[in-house]
Design a protein around this motif. Structure first.
Motif, short mmCIF file in Angstrom:
data_model
loop_
_atom_site.label_atom_id
_atom_site.label_comp_id
_atom_site.label_asym_id
_atom_site.label_seq_id
_atom_site.Cartn_x
_atom_site.Cartn_y
_atom_site.Cartn_z
N THR A 231 46.13 -27.05 81.81
CA THR A 231 46.51 -26.50 80.52
C THR A 231 46.79 -25.00 80.64
OG1 THR A 231 44.18 -26.11 79.95
CG2 THR A 231 45.16 -28.21 79.25
N ARG A 232 46.22 -24.37 81.69
CA ARG A 232 46.48 -22.95 81.95
C ARG A 232 46.80 -22.75 83.43
NH1 ARG A 232 43.56 -19.39 84.67
NH2 ARG A 232 44.03 -17.17 84.39
N GLY A 254 51.34 -30.88 78.69
CA GLY A 254 50.14 -30.27 78.11
C GLY A 254 49.85 -28.87 78.56
N LEU A 255 50.76 -28.23 79.30
CA LEU A 255 50.55 -26.85 79.73
C LEU A 255 50.61 -25.92 78.52
CD1 LEU A 255 50.09 -25.27 82.38
CD2 LEU A 255 52.53 -24.81 82.44
N LEU A 279 53.72 -25.09 75.14
CA LEU A 279 53.37 -23.73 75.59
C LEU A 279 53.10 -22.79 74.41
CD1 LEU A 279 53.12 -22.52 78.44
CD2 LEU A 279 55.29 -21.38 78.05
N LYS A 280 51.94 -22.12 74.47
CA LYS A 280 51.56 -21.17 73.42
C LYS A 280 51.39 -19.75 73.96
CE LYS A 280 49.30 -24.50 70.36
NZ LYS A 280 48.07 -24.83 69.59
N ARG A 281 51.10 -19.61 75.27
CA ARG A 281 50.89 -18.28 75.85
C ARG A 281 51.73 -18.15 77.11
NH1 ARG A 281 46.04 -20.01 73.80
NH2 ARG A 281 45.53 -21.13 75.70
N LEU A 282 52.52 -17.08 77.21
CA LEU A 282 53.42 -16.90 78.34
C LEU A 282 53.37 -15.46 78.84
CD1 LEU A 282 55.70 -17.89 80.22
CD2 LEU A 282 57.33 -17.26 78.43
N THR A 283 53.13 -15.31 80.15
CA THR A 283 53.25 -14.01 80.84
C THR A 283 54.37 -14.16 81.86
OG1 THR A 283 50.90 -13.47 80.60
CG2 THR A 283 52.11 -12.34 82.33
N ASN A 311 56.30 -22.69 69.48
CA ASN A 311 54.88 -22.53 69.17
C ASN A 311 54.23 -21.38 69.92
OD1 ASN A 311 54.87 -24.78 67.43
ND2 ASN A 311 54.63 -26.18 69.16
N LEU A 312 55.03 -20.56 70.60
CA LEU A 312 54.51 -19.44 71.37
C LEU A 312 53.84 -18.41 70.46
CD1 LEU A 312 54.72 -18.89 74.47
CD2 LEU A 312 56.50 -17.23 73.93
#
Length: 482
Positions: A231-232, A254-255, A279-283, A311-312
């Protein structure tokens, strides 16, 4: 619940109040152990001044076991004194295991383990050296090996490989694994395959962070993705690998959180293979070795990412020079963000005007944490051109546009604010943490006026940080006044 709010010193004093409090308080005292010596000191030595720990009869370990069972979080930082302590503790423990039915782990219920190692450490080049630190209850493991103490020809991965093997054999419930290794030659093939096998064996692993300097091959990242269900995922310093065939990415569903540092074009395929709804968090950042090159991540690519992942809510991104104007075109995609970090951390600056800052703030109604990093070794703010930098009163835009903002990191140029301007400033309803980064405070600035402006803007401020320029006034007076 009460114990969880007290400091370590207060807990130690509370134990001495009454014996009936001992059982409850002692759990909190030993729940987090910052130094391995806290454990080794519980084992009696053979004689005064002896550097070797005494394995002794089993009853001598009773005190050790009594406290060790409460440990849930352990940090082991192997500087040289701590390394000697661990070697003595390990030898005593291995001798104990020969004549008693003792636990496999020093702390059998430890759940979170952090290990910081010097690059050259032959004592940790075996599975037996790692096993006593681990436990079946372990859910989070963080290993950091720094190049700062690495010598020429040192084999850093002679420690990483047995560590991974020990995790595979003794930490079956592990959910989070973070490896940060800095070494001049990069991840060797043998260690890479051990890593893949470990990820495949740890079927509960959902969070993986890998940062191997100078890089980890793209092919290895593909194998890791195919081996686990995450997931992360964070992968730093991705090395494309000269001559390697490219292929499509097989990304598990599910990432939720993805962090990538590497070549932008190479990583685009991975990003596009992720399900758009998860995906909700992206770097997404450029590696240090290629920073400033023409392929640096563009705002155009960021806009595509924002469109692909509706949904980011958290985004960390490198920007090209003057990229803010392009970023503002993604107005619909920015509105859902709660955390946003922008800007290079290396050799050049980002052009940001007060007008652009105000426009950006207007597009972030849900933002809770905003970091705009402008500084670098060659970065300076020209205080003679106020249009090219942000003045303190301009931060008023966050009060009207970003009412949920709790944490702000932004370099500003501080000038004298008149009482007339100060009286008209609208206070922010919620901001509590303000980091001014490499801000400019001219010698003529008055600490009382600067502090007064900050206090008027952010009346609920609880944390204030400031680096400042070498030739500028010290921040002490501003901080003291606040």
């Amino acid at each position: 619940m009460i114990c969880s709010t007290l400091r370590q010193g207060d807990l130690s004093r509370l134990i001495r109040v009454h014996s009936t409090l001992w059982e409850n308080v002692i759990r909190s005292v030993w729940e987090k152990v910052p130094w391995l010596s806290c454990l080794s000191n519980l084992i009696p030595r053979t004689r005064a001044g002896d550097t070797d720990l005494a394995p002794g009869p089993e009853q001598q370990w009773a005190r050790f076991d009594m406290y060790a069972k409460y440990i849930r979080e352990l940090k082991v930082e192997f500087q040289w004194a701590e390394l000697d302590t661990y070697t003595a503790l390990l030898n005593a423990w291995l001798q104990r295991q020969q004549y008693s039915d003792c636990p496999n782990s020093f702390a059998p219920h430890v759940q979170h383990l952090t290990v910081v190692l010097p690059a050259v450490n032959h004592a940790m080049e075996s599975v037996d050296a790692w096993a006593p630190l681990l436990s079946d209850a372990l859910v989070s493991f963080n290993l950091t090996i720094s190049i700062a103490t690495s010598g020429v020809g040192s084999n850093v991965y002679a420690m990483v490989t047995p560590c991974l093997e020990a995790l595979r054999n003794h930490a079956s419930r592990l959910q989070t694994l973070t490896l940060q290794v800095s070494e001049m030659f990069g991840l060797p093939e043998s260690c890479a395959q051990t890593l893949v096998k470990t990820v495949r064996a740890l079927d509960r692993l959902t969070s993986l962070g890998l940062d191997f300097s100078p890089g980890i091959r793209t092919r290895v990242v593909r194998e890791i993705l195919a081996a686990g269900q995450f997931t992360r995922l964070y992968v730093g310093s991705i090395d494309e690998g000269y001559g390697e065939e490219t292929s499509t990415w097989d990304v598990p569903g599910g990432l939720v959180s993805l962090g990538l540092v590497g070549d932008h074009d190479e990583m685009r395929g991975l990003v596009e293979a992720i399900g758009p709804s998860s995906l909700k968090r992206l770097t997404f950042k450029q590696s240090e070795t290629s920073r400033g090159m023409p392929q640096e991540p563009s705002v155009e690519a960021a806009s595509r990412m924002l469109e692909r992942f509706p949904n980011l809510v958290q985004l960390e991104l490198d920007l090209t020079l003057g990229g803010f104007d392009e970023l503002l075109l993604s107005r619909d995609q920015l509105r859902n963000l709660t955390h946003l970090t922008l800007g290079p951390e290396a050799c050049f600056s980002i052009s940001l005007s007060e007008q652009v800052l105000s426009s950006l703030a207007a597009l972030l109604p849900k933002i809770e944490e905003l970091r705009i990093i402008q500084e670098g070794p060659d970065f300076t703010i020209d205080i003679d051109e106020p249009a090219s930098c942000i003045l303190l009163p301009a931060l008023e835009c966050f009060a009207t546009s970003c009412p949920r903002l709790r944490k702000l990191s932004l370099a500003v140029s501080i000038r004298h604010a008149s009482q007339k301007v100060l009286a008209k400033l609208q206070p922010h309803p919620a901001l509590r943490d303000f980091d001014m980064l490499q801000s400019t405070i001219p010698p003529a600035a008055e600490p009382d006026n600067v502090a007064g402006t900050i206090a008027k803007l952010f009346p609920k401020l609880a944390s204030f940080a400031y680096i400042g320029d070498d030739d500028a006034n010290s921040d002490d007076s501003v901080t003291d006044t606040l």
